[in-house]
Design a protein around this motif. Structure first.
Motif, PDB file in Angstrom:
ATOM      1  N   ASP A  11     -38.174 -31.813  38.463  1.00  0.00           N
ATOM      2  CA  ASP A  11     -38.471 -31.548  39.826  1.00  0.00           C
ATOM      3  C   ASP A  11     -39.681 -32.466  40.417  1.00  0.00           C
ATOM      4  N   HIS A  14     -38.401 -36.054  40.498  1.00  0.00           N
ATOM      5  CA  HIS A  14     -37.467 -36.235  41.597  1.00  0.00           C
ATOM      6  C   HIS A  14     -38.370 -36.503  42.728  1.00  0.00           C
ATOM      7  N   GLN A  51     -33.982 -42.672  40.219  1.00  0.00           N
ATOM      8  CA  GLN A  51     -33.707 -41.188  40.871  1.00  0.00           C
ATOM      9  C   GLN A  51     -32.043 -40.825  40.729  1.00  0.00           C
ATOM     10  N   ARG A  52     -31.309 -41.661  40.768  1.00  0.00           N
ATOM     11  CA  ARG A  52     -29.894 -41.106  40.317  1.00  0.00           C
ATOM     12  C   ARG A  52     -29.790 -40.632  39.028  1.00  0.00           C
ATOM     13  N   GLU A  55     -31.285 -37.354  39.050  1.00  0.00           N
ATOM     14  CA  GLU A  55     -30.371 -36.322  39.696  1.00  0.00           C
ATOM     15  C   GLU A  55     -29.320 -35.819  38.847  1.00  0.00           C
ATOM     16  N   MET A  58     -30.617 -33.389  36.392  1.00  0.00           N
ATOM     17  CA  MET A  58     -30.892 -32.083  37.224  1.00  0.00           C
ATOM     18  C   MET A  58     -29.536 -31.448  37.262  1.00  0.00           C
ATOM     19  N   GLN A  59     -28.477 -32.070  37.420  1.00  0.00           N
ATOM     20  CA  GLN A  59     -27.337 -31.409  37.415  1.00  0.00           C
ATOM     21  C   GLN A  59     -26.962 -30.748  36.174  1.00  0.00           C
TER      22      GLN A  59
END
Length: 65
Positions: A11, A14, A51-52, A55, A58-59
């Protein structure tokens, strides 16, 4: 290299990436020197790719509902 990060670290990463991308985007827009703008744009694209990846991670970490 593979890093093992806790959800809190992901987090934070990100959030830091988002802030860096925003600042770099502003620099790209306000830079008049063509070569420098091109270099900044390349850095911006690398940060956005990172960043992708964050993410996507994170998913994966979120429990299914």
């Amino acid at each position: 290299m593979v890093l093992e990060l806790s959800p809190q670290q992901i987090d934070l990463l990100h959030a830091c990436l988002a802030e860096s991308i925003e600042g770099l985007h502003d620099e790209v827009l306000h830079t008049d020197v063509r070569d420098l703008r091109s270099e900044l744009r390349e850095r911006l694209e690398r940060l956005q790719a990172l960043q992708r990846q964050v993410e996507a991670r994170m998913q994966q970490e979120q429990p299914s509902l």
